[in-house]
Write an enzyme that holds these catalytic residues in place. Structure first.
Site, PDB file in Angstrom:
ATOM      1  N   ASP A 134       0.174  30.886  -1.236  1.00  0.00           N
ATOM      2  CA  ASP A 134       1.205  31.860  -1.347  1.00  0.00           C
ATOM      3  C   ASP A 134       0.875  33.156  -1.485  1.00  0.00           C
ATOM      4  O   ASP A 134      -0.297  33.464  -2.311  1.00  0.00           O
ATOM      5  CB  ASP A 134       2.167  31.368  -2.547  1.00  0.00           C
ATOM      6  CG  ASP A 134       3.545  31.958  -2.355  1.00  0.00           C
ATOM      7  OD1 ASP A 134       3.746  33.009  -1.791  1.00  0.00           O
ATOM      8  OD2 ASP A 134       4.537  30.827  -2.424  1.00  0.00           O
ATOM      9  N   ASP A 182       5.103  36.380   0.523  1.00  0.00           N
ATOM     10  CA  ASP A 182       6.255  36.388  -0.426  1.00  0.00           C
ATOM     11  C   ASP A 182       6.835  37.788  -0.560  1.00  0.00           C
ATOM     12  O   ASP A 182       5.981  38.859  -0.319  1.00  0.00           O
ATOM     13  CB  ASP A 182       5.726  36.288  -1.912  1.00  0.00           C
ATOM     14  CG  ASP A 182       6.620  36.285  -3.158  1.00  0.00           C
ATOM     15  OD1 ASP A 182       7.427  35.309  -3.086  1.00  0.00           O
ATOM     16  OD2 ASP A 182       6.662  36.981  -3.592  1.00  0.00           O
ATOM     17  N   GLU A 196       8.806  35.279   4.259  1.00  0.00           N
ATOM     18  CA  GLU A 196       9.775  35.255   3.533  1.00  0.00           C
ATOM     19  C   GLU A 196      10.850  36.638   3.834  1.00  0.00           C
ATOM     20  O   GLU A 196      10.558  37.500   3.180  1.00  0.00           O
ATOM     21  CB  GLU A 196       9.630  35.156   2.031  1.00  0.00           C
ATOM     22  CG  GLU A 196      10.885  34.937   1.375  1.00  0.00           C
ATOM     23  CD  GLU A 196      10.866  35.199  -0.267  1.00  0.00           C
ATOM     24  OE1 GLU A 196      11.792  34.666  -1.112  1.00  0.00           O
ATOM     25  OE2 GLU A 196      10.019  35.942  -0.863  1.00  0.00           O
ATOM     26  N   HIS A 217      12.142  26.634  -3.659  1.00  0.00           N
ATOM     27  CA  HIS A 217      11.774  26.894  -4.961  1.00  0.00           C
ATOM     28  C   HIS A 217      12.855  27.862  -5.656  1.00  0.00           C
ATOM     29  O   HIS A 217      12.908  27.996  -6.758  1.00  0.00           O
ATOM     30  CB  HIS A 217      10.499  26.847  -5.502  1.00  0.00           C
ATOM     31  CG  HIS A 217      10.114  28.345  -4.870  1.00  0.00           C
ATOM     32  ND1 HIS A 217       9.881  28.702  -3.744  1.00  0.00           N
ATOM     33  CD2 HIS A 217       9.936  29.374  -5.656  1.00  0.00           C
ATOM     34  CE1 HIS A 217       9.349  29.778  -3.537  1.00  0.00           C
ATOM     35  NE2 HIS A 217       9.550  30.242  -4.733  1.00  0.00           N
ATOM     36  N   ASP A 218      13.685  28.685  -4.703  1.00  0.00           N
ATOM     37  CA  ASP A 218      14.239  29.559  -5.047  1.00  0.00           C
ATOM     38  C   ASP A 218      15.901  29.271  -4.869  1.00  0.00           C
ATOM     39  O   ASP A 218      16.731  30.169  -5.022  1.00  0.00           O
ATOM     40  CB  ASP A 218      14.104  31.008  -4.117  1.00  0.00           C
ATOM     41  CG  ASP A 218      12.720  31.515  -4.528  1.00  0.00           C
ATOM     42  OD1 ASP A 218      12.256  31.239  -5.724  1.00  0.00           O
ATOM     43  OD2 ASP A 218      12.151  32.072  -3.663  1.00  0.00           O
TER      44      ASP A 218
HETATM   45  C1  GLC Z   1       9.912  35.583  -3.806  1.00  0.00           C
HETATM   46  C2  GLC Z   1       9.632  33.951  -4.248  1.00  0.00           C
HETATM   47  C3  GLC Z   1      10.208  33.821  -5.670  1.00  0.00           C
HETATM   48  C4  GLC Z   1       9.714  35.094  -6.668  1.00  0.00           C
HETATM   49  C5  GLC Z   1       9.836  36.572  -5.972  1.00  0.00           C
HETATM   50  C6  GLC Z   1       9.083  37.458  -6.585  1.00  0.00           C
HETATM   51  O1  GLC Z   1      11.350  35.458  -3.590  1.00  0.00           O
HETATM   52  O2  GLC Z   1       9.766  32.929  -3.581  1.00  0.00           O
HETATM   53  O3  GLC Z   1      10.382  32.692  -6.415  1.00  0.00           O
HETATM   54  O4  GLC Z   1      10.452  35.140  -7.933  1.00  0.00           O
HETATM   55  O5  GLC Z   1       9.516  36.395  -4.628  1.00  0.00           O
HETATM   56  O6  GLC Z   1       7.806  37.300  -6.441  1.00  0.00           O
END
Ligand code: GLC
Ligand code: CA
Length: 556
Positions: free
Chosen positions: A98, A200, A259, A331-332
């Site tokens: 990540d 991310d 993402e 996971h979100d």
């Molecule tokens: C992304 C991750 C999330 C995190 C955010 C800040 O959205 O998937 O879990 O809280 O970034 O890093």
């Protein structure tokens, strides 16, 4: 389209804290992942994304990184990681890490030095700005609540910017020295043998360094969600991402998955084309139809027709420029079966049918841990059972908005990120076989029935179905079709049926699922043989009968 090593592969996401605990401290770890590699291999996956395992104070469960080149002792050591890489390689599994470089942790050396000397080198790695008339530099709201600005410790009128928690200071991508440091770090991981990265929150790097004020949004606190700035600065982000691609990823043939929310239809090629910012990006189309508002409480419940429309919209957009990465959850997010399907299909039948649909779309599908078991949302009984900082903030927003505590709990029970973060249920025994100690987070209530050991023995389980789906994609006669074939929605008269066809030259394959209450009969020209099915289905000539809750894959 240029052919790449990741085309046609299936990926899997591990949330390491909750995957498997090898030493009884209640937290999943790298040795735990190593122990379960044979499980992942049997599932057939070939790319493994591991959510952050770097040194971290865990304010945001590892997405706040204090050292990009160290493993947090909670997860083990660098030797453990090297062993994981080597063992995974033996099994044909490529590991991607990540990459969290919109921000670091306030415990990172850079930030500590920046605070100690706000005019020194490291301060220029961050956004330090003077306040205006005794206020923060502008009115943007952080994703986890409150202003994006907090005062630099010990300073009266100097602020630093954070689009997430205050312990996650944003990095200043306009600084070429910082970008070089990031590229060096990436190369260091690639040299180790990592195959690429999930990137991310990266569109957050698209900033307007003058930080103007924005029109306040619907939350009513005079602020505006920081995403509004990013939406206007896509081209800034693209400039940096192109440099990163050209400098580190493309020369190494590294796989990257971004993402990225809020795709513009007209520039998807900039993101996933041969010369795009990433190898692929997640398809958040359906998720954004549910949760594209200033707070969880305003979420929308989708019908199957709306869900289907979102899926095929993304497919159509990607068709001519590259691959997207279909997902059911991560996971979100809450569990997809609970979120997208009507209550009557919150069960194994629904999970299998949804798996059939998502896994065979055009793109690089990602399975999120537990999805292959058909895990559902948690029934949380009190706000105290939540761990995620965003849940705490969203609960506050609910109450502020006038919801009762019971109503606020119901909102979190539908939308919280915690649903996906409960320990992976390996057995029906103590602590679901996840740990010999006390798990860091509560278990999902269904684990006595929904667990790996039980599903491993049951030929009709969700897990076995996922294994068959992944295997189908690798079948030599279907591999090209399922990788490069086009994907077109097949219109049916049924509100709750999802059906599409994959075609390549003269080859054709249909995928269909019925999420309704009634039988459906579909006419599928050229359909000949059923290669996979769940529930009660029948193929007569080119007519497919689907009982409620069933799904089928048919080749022509
Ligand atoms: C992304 C991750 C999330 C995190 C955010 C800040 O959205 O998937 O879990 O809280 O970034 O890093
Ligand atoms: Ca552990």
């Amino acid at each position: 389209m240029q052919q790449q090593w990741w085309h046609g592969k299936t990926a899997y996401q591990i949330y390491p804290k909750s995957f498997y605990d090898s030493n009884g401290d209640g937290i999943g770890d790298i040795k735990g992942i190593i122990a379960k590699l044979p499980y992942l291999h049997a599932l057939g996956i070939e790319i493994l994304w591991i959510s952050p395992i770097y040194k971290s104070p865990f304010v945001d469960n590892g997405y706040d990184i204090a050292d990009y080149q160290a493993i947090d002792p909670t997860f083990g050591t660098m030797e453990d990681f090297d062993e994981l890489l080597a063992r995974a390689k033996e099994l044909g599994i490529a590991i991607i890490m990540d990459l969290v470089v919109n921000h670091c942790s306030s415990e990172h050396e850079w930030f500590k030095r920046a605070c100690a000397n706000p005019h020194g080198e490291e301060a220029s790695y961050f956004y330090f700005r003077e306040g205006v008339d005794g206020h923060a530099p502008n009115n943007l709201r952080a994703n986890f609540g409150g202003s994006v600005w907090d005062k630099v410790p010990g300073q009266d009128n100097l602020y630093y910017c954070h689009f997430f928690a205050k312990e996650q200071p944003d990095l200043n991508w306009f600084n070429p020295k910082l970008r070089q440091k990031i590229y060096q770090m990436i190369n260091w991981w690639l040299d180790k043998g990592v195959a690429g990265f999930r990137i991310d929150a990266i569109m957050s790097i698209g900033k307007d360094p003058t930080f103007p004020n924005y029109t306040p949004d619907a939350l009513g606190d005079g602020m505006c969600a920081c995403g509004a700035m990013n939406a206007q600065c896509n081209d800034v982000a693209t400039r940096f991402l192109q440099e990163m691609q050209a400098t580190v990823f493309r020369p190494r043939r590294a796989f990257t998955v971004g993402e990225v929310f809020s795709l513009q239809e007209d520039n998807l090629a900039d993101f996933i084309g041969d010369e795009g910012n990433f190898s692929t990006i997640f398809d958040f189309g359906p998720r954004q139809c549910v949760c594209n508002h200033c707070a969880y409480y305003a979420y929308d419940k989708l019908t199957i027709a709306q869900y289907r429309a979102a899926l095929f919209k993304s497919q159509r957009q990607a068709a001519h420029c590259g691959f997207i990465a279909p997902v059911i959850e991560n996971h979100d997010e809450p569990r997809g079966v609970s979120c997208y399907l009507p209550p009557m299909w919150h069960n194994a039948a629904g999970a299998k049918a949804l798996g059939t649909i998502i896994m065979l779309l055009r793109g690089i599908p990602f399975i999120y841990q537990g999805q292959e078991l058909g895990m559902l949302n948690v029934q949380f009984n009190s706000i105290d059972e939540f761990n995620d900082l965003q849940s705490v903030e969203e609960y506050r927003r609910c109450l502020q908005h006038g919801l009762s505590k019971t109503e606020a709990l119901a909102v979190l029970n539908a939308q919280a990120r915690d649903h996906a973060r409960t320990p992976m249920p390996w057995t029906g025994g103590a602590q679901a076989g996840f740990t010999l100690g006390q798990p860091w987070m509560r278990l999902q209530q269904d684990y006595p029935q929904v667990n790996v050991a039980a599903q491993d023995k049951d030929p009709n389980s969700v897990l076995q179905h996922y294994r068959r789906l992944v295997a189908l994609k690798k079948e030599p006669s279907l591999q090209q079709l399922l990788t490069y074939g086009s994907c077109e929605e097949v219109d049916t008269p049924y509100e709750a049926v999802i059906c599409y066809r994959r075609t390549l030259d003269s080859q054709i394959l249909y995928v269909a699922a019925n999420f309704g209450e009634w039988d459906a009969t579909l006419h599928l020209p050229g359909a000949r043989t059923m290669s996979l099915s769940t529930g009660k289905v029948q193929l007569q000539g080119d007519k497919l009968h689907l009982d409620p809750g069933s799904s089928a894959v048919i080749v022509g």
